[in-house]
Design a protein around this motif. Structure first.
Motif, PDB file in Angstrom:
ATOM      1  N   ARG A   1      56.353 -23.349 -30.578  1.00 41.17           N
ATOM      2  CA  ARG A   1      55.744 -22.259 -29.876  1.00 41.17           C
ATOM      3  C   ARG A   1      55.726 -22.349 -28.146  1.00 41.17           C
ATOM      4  O   ARG A   1      55.982 -21.313 -27.629  1.00 41.17           O
ATOM      5  CB  ARG A   1      53.934 -22.310 -30.356  1.00 41.17           C
ATOM      6  CG  ARG A   1      53.319 -21.227 -29.844  1.00 41.17           C
ATOM      7  CD  ARG A   1      51.897 -21.354 -30.264  1.00 41.17           C
ATOM      8  NE  ARG A   1      51.176 -22.566 -29.932  1.00 41.17           N
ATOM      9  CZ  ARG A   1      50.723 -22.761 -28.682  1.00 41.17           C
ATOM     10  NH1 ARG A   1      50.424 -21.817 -28.087  1.00 41.17           N
ATOM     11  NH2 ARG A   1      50.014 -23.838 -28.368  1.00 41.17           N
ATOM     12  N   ARG A   2      55.491 -23.544 -27.764  1.00 45.04           N
ATOM     13  CA  ARG A   2      55.852 -23.493 -26.193  1.00 45.04           C
ATOM     14  C   ARG A   2      56.990 -23.310 -25.618  1.00 45.04           C
ATOM     15  O   ARG A   2      57.391 -22.994 -24.731  1.00 45.04           O
ATOM     16  CB  ARG A   2      55.117 -24.960 -25.870  1.00 45.04           C
ATOM     17  CG  ARG A   2      53.519 -24.856 -26.195  1.00 45.04           C
ATOM     18  CD  ARG A   2      52.932 -26.207 -25.471  1.00 45.04           C
ATOM     19  NE  ARG A   2      53.510 -27.449 -25.997  1.00 45.04           N
ATOM     20  CZ  ARG A   2      52.928 -27.892 -27.007  1.00 45.04           C
ATOM     21  NH1 ARG A   2      51.904 -27.732 -27.752  1.00 45.04           N
ATOM     22  NH2 ARG A   2      53.733 -29.298 -27.422  1.00 45.04           N
ATOM     23  N   TYR A   3      57.892 -24.134 -26.562  1.00 46.68           N
ATOM     24  CA  TYR A   3      59.540 -24.134 -26.047  1.00 46.68           C
ATOM     25  C   TYR A   3      60.152 -22.727 -25.892  1.00 46.68           C
ATOM     26  O   TYR A   3      60.737 -22.476 -25.395  1.00 46.68           O
ATOM     27  CB  TYR A   3      60.075 -24.999 -27.037  1.00 46.68           C
ATOM     28  CG  TYR A   3      61.738 -25.306 -26.889  1.00 46.68           C
ATOM     29  CD1 TYR A   3      61.991 -26.182 -25.807  1.00 46.68           C
ATOM     30  CD2 TYR A   3      62.607 -24.188 -27.398  1.00 46.68           C
ATOM     31  CE1 TYR A   3      63.407 -26.365 -25.796  1.00 46.68           C
ATOM     32  CE2 TYR A   3      63.890 -24.302 -26.806  1.00 46.68           C
ATOM     33  CZ  TYR A   3      64.301 -25.426 -26.121  1.00 46.68           C
ATOM     34  OH  TYR A   3      65.796 -25.773 -25.757  1.00 46.68           O
TER      35      TYR A   3
ATOM     36  N   TRP B   1      52.792 -16.325 -34.575  1.00 42.27           N
ATOM     37  CA  TRP B   1      52.723 -17.904 -34.528  1.00 42.27           C
ATOM     38  C   TRP B   1      51.480 -18.572 -35.183  1.00 42.27           C
ATOM     39  O   TRP B   1      51.412 -19.578 -35.770  1.00 42.27           O
ATOM     40  CB  TRP B   1      52.745 -18.435 -33.092  1.00 42.27           C
ATOM     41  CG  TRP B   1      54.240 -18.478 -32.325  1.00 42.27           C
ATOM     42  CD1 TRP B   1      54.732 -17.590 -31.556  1.00 42.27           C
ATOM     43  CD2 TRP B   1      55.112 -19.397 -32.609  1.00 42.27           C
ATOM     44  NE1 TRP B   1      56.089 -18.145 -31.367  1.00 42.27           N
ATOM     45  CE2 TRP B   1      56.325 -19.223 -32.006  1.00 42.27           C
ATOM     46  CE3 TRP B   1      55.178 -20.643 -33.434  1.00 42.27           C
ATOM     47  CZ2 TRP B   1      57.566 -19.789 -32.154  1.00 42.27           C
ATOM     48  CZ3 TRP B   1      56.301 -21.426 -33.712  1.00 42.27           C
ATOM     49  CH2 TRP B   1      57.536 -21.062 -32.988  1.00 42.27           C
TER      50      TRP B   1
ATOM     51  N   GLU C   1      58.254 -19.885 -25.520  1.00 42.25           N
ATOM     52  CA  GLU C   1      57.529 -18.766 -24.972  1.00 42.25           C
ATOM     53  C   GLU C   1      58.360 -17.921 -24.020  1.00 42.25           C
ATOM     54  O   GLU C   1      59.309 -18.431 -23.425  1.00 42.25           O
ATOM     55  CB  GLU C   1      56.490 -19.453 -24.399  1.00 42.25           C
ATOM     56  CG  GLU C   1      55.499 -18.417 -23.528  1.00 42.25           C
ATOM     57  CD  GLU C   1      54.156 -19.223 -23.090  1.00 42.25           C
ATOM     58  OE1 GLU C   1      53.341 -18.618 -22.568  1.00 42.25           O
ATOM     59  OE2 GLU C   1      54.186 -20.625 -22.829  1.00 42.25           O
TER      60      GLU C   1
ATOM     61  N   GLU D   1      54.175 -26.821 -33.263  1.00 46.33           N
ATOM     62  CA  GLU D   1      53.305 -26.621 -31.989  1.00 46.33           C
ATOM     63  C   GLU D   1      54.506 -26.704 -30.519  1.00 46.33           C
ATOM     64  O   GLU D   1      54.162 -26.029 -29.916  1.00 46.33           O
ATOM     65  CB  GLU D   1      52.428 -27.665 -31.938  1.00 46.33           C
ATOM     66  CG  GLU D   1      51.421 -27.468 -33.042  1.00 46.33           C
ATOM     67  CD  GLU D   1      50.190 -26.582 -32.590  1.00 46.33           C
ATOM     68  OE1 GLU D   1      50.376 -26.008 -31.264  1.00 46.33           O
ATOM     69  OE2 GLU D   1      49.598 -25.768 -33.630  1.00 46.33           O
ATOM     70  N   TYR D   2      55.340 -27.562 -30.804  1.00 47.39           N
ATOM     71  CA  TYR D   2      56.364 -27.730 -29.909  1.00 47.39           C
ATOM     72  C   TYR D   2      57.235 -26.535 -29.663  1.00 47.39           C
ATOM     73  O   TYR D   2      57.428 -26.032 -28.622  1.00 47.39           O
ATOM     74  CB  TYR D   2      57.215 -29.039 -30.268  1.00 47.39           C
ATOM     75  CG  TYR D   2      58.149 -29.397 -29.083  1.00 47.39           C
ATOM     76  CD1 TYR D   2      57.772 -30.271 -28.166  1.00 47.39           C
ATOM     77  CD2 TYR D   2      59.462 -28.589 -28.885  1.00 47.39           C
ATOM     78  CE1 TYR D   2      58.909 -30.674 -27.299  1.00 47.39           C
ATOM     79  CE2 TYR D   2      60.668 -28.750 -27.836  1.00 47.39           C
ATOM     80  CZ  TYR D   2      59.879 -30.103 -27.201  1.00 47.39           C
ATOM     81  OH  TYR D   2      60.810 -30.330 -25.835  1.00 47.39           O
TER      82      TYR D   2
END
Length: 511
Positions: free
Chosen positions: A84-86, A33, A88, A81-82
């Motif tokens: 990467r969190r979505y 990432w 996880e 960025e979204y």
């Protein structure tokens, strides 16, 4: 055609492409990432630097390409960025990152390319990379079926695009975008009309954009492709679908002189917009409503280009991209707001007379704003059809508060005045006069009739939701007027979809 981008912006596709190398070799989610996140930040910095360089040097630059590169770099950073969190904890993250970076690199190439062959190659690659994102969950049959329909529609668009490219390159004796558009201008100055080859090329370009933008009758895949991750939906609706509008803006001199292409864009785009809006009124799912909204907005954008309203189309393209990216990435909050509004009764009942009054107030506001604009800036003319369409679309703002019609009229006039400023900014970006395009009068009449009919039909349904018209129209609209079923049967008959296969496990896929 102005000189294509400065060197900084032309490096944008390479930023995303080079990030593919360390991602391929990485073994853990944190490491693969990281290159994508760095590429997102560097890409935005490069585009900002290109705008700064253009402002300092003052050269005649490709401002349309710079504007689109800025949009791509901003959306890329947010979606990376979204995502990467979505994602996880999800398996297959490296495969997702590779497909995302490939899509971003190809889209950035489309908007910065000064060679038609390079643009077409990137156009095709962007669709192939997006297909990998749409089939991220390979064990879901519906995701594979819908992606298969989209794959076939995209290949038809690619075929039209390749044929148009062959005609344009042969006519201009080169693949440079500048040379092609200069040849179009010279042909018009010499004979006053395009030859059959350029006319056919314009029609093929229009067909390619219609297929790429999910217009009737191949629109179904855009509505049904909801099983992909949410950031993929944001990328699709805010970026990939809008490439068709960008292509029409890039070839505006050609489209403006080709009446068959203009007619095709106005007819298909206008009817798609009207039908999609009616279907959207019957939907409950937030993401499905957003998908139908995109279908309608793309139809509206094609209609604008067919009418020669390129400044309005550019404003529409930029605003729609930013709005749809926010709407999909904030879909959870949208659901909460929808539930809240559902619990709140309307402050006053909607009446047919009130909606007709709103249309009259909008016409009054249009006259006031246009008069003030001509008094302040007499040298800047504005297309009347664009103002009328905007007045119809913004008419409900004239009824913001019960008993406060002047307040609503003021808000409407403020919004219309803001558009006039955006219109001039878009004309500066395109480097054209606001009234440079000519189109047949019957296209203007068709567009106005479509929008007036849509407004009156919506007003009647909202004022009489239990009336005979609403009861008869609702089942048809809820079924999408059965327009997608024929294309679906045809795709399965010509090229059946494969059954889903179990996804193998690769090193680095699992955290």
């Amino acid at each position: 055609m102005p000189t294509i981008l400065y060197h900084l912006a032309s490096l944008l596709p390479w930023v995303y492409a080079l990030a593919l190398l360390p991602t391929t070799c990485s073994r853990t989610p944190t490491r693969f990432w990281l290159p994508a996140r760095i590429a997102g930040h560097v890409g935005l910095i490069l585009v900002l630097g290109a705008w700064l360089q253009a402002a300092i040097d003052g050269r005649d630059n490709d401002r349309l390409g710079l504007a689109m590169a800025g949009l791509v770099s901003l959306l890329a950073l947010v979606i990376i960025e979204y995502s990467r969190r979505y994602l996880e904890g999800e398996p297959g993250q490296r495969r997702y990152v590779l497909a995302l970076l490939g899509t971003l690199s190809s889209v950035a190439t489309v908007v910065t390319a000064d060679d038609l062959l390079l643009l077409v190659g990137a156009w095709i690659i962007s669709s192939l990379c997006l297909h990998q994102l749409l089939t991220f969950y390979r064990d879901r049959p519906m995701a594979l079926v819908v992606a298969h329909k989209k794959f076939l529609a995209s290949r038809l668009a690619d075929a039209c695009m390749l044929l148009a490219t062959l005609l344009l390159v042969h006519a201009a004796d080169g693949s440079s975008m500048e040379a092609i558009l200069e040849h179009v201008t010279m042909r018009l100055q010499a004979s006053g009309a395009l030859g059959w080859d350029l006319q056919l090329a314009a029609v093929l370009l229009a067909l390619a954009v219609i297929l790429k933008s999910a217009q009737l009758p191949v629109h179904g895949w855009l509505i049904q492709v909801m099983e992909a991750p949410t950031p993929v939906s944001a990328l699709l609706h805010a970026g990939l679908v809008n490439l068709g509008g960008f292509l029409l803006l890039r070839f505006a001199p050609l489209i403006s002189a080709a009446v068959p292409a203009q007619t095709l864009l106005v007819a298909i785009g206008g009817f798609t917009a009207v039908l999609a809006v009616l279907v959207m009124m019957t939907r409950i799912s937030i993401k499905v409503r957003l998908a139908w909204s995109t279908c309608a907005q793309m139809g509206f954008m094609l209609l604008e280009c067919g009418l020669g309203l390129y400044e309005l189309a550019l404003v529409h393209l930029l605003a729609h991209s930013l709005y749809k990216a926010h709407a999909f990435l904030a879909a959870g909050e949208t659901v909460t707001q929808a539930r809240y509004h559902a619990l709140q009764p309307p402050s006053h009942p909607i009446s047919l007379g009130g909606l007709l009054l709103a249309l009259l107030l909008a016409a009054l506001g249009l006259l006031l704003v246009q008069g003030a604009w001509q008094w302040l800036l007499p040298g800047h003319s504005l297309p009347q059809v664009a103002l009328v369409i905007l007045a119809i679309g913004l008419a409900p703002w004239a009824l913001l508060r019960q008993g406060a019609k002047l307040y609503g009229l003021a808000i409407f006039s403020l919004l219309l005045g803001a558009y006039l400023l955006w219109h001039q900014a878009a004309a500066w970006i395109l480097g054209t006069s606001p009234a440079h395009a000519v189109h047949p009068p019957y296209l203007t009449l068709l567009a106005l009739l479509l929008f007036a009919a849509l407004y009156m039909l919506q007003a009647w349904i909202l004022a009489r939701p239990q009336g005979a018209l609403a009861r008869r129209l609702y089942p048809l609209a809820f079924a999408g007027f059965y327009l997608d079923e024929h294309f679906t049967r045809l795709t399965f008959r010509l090229w059946p979809v494969r059954k889903p296969q179990p996804t193998p496990s690769f090193a680095g896929d699992c955290p």
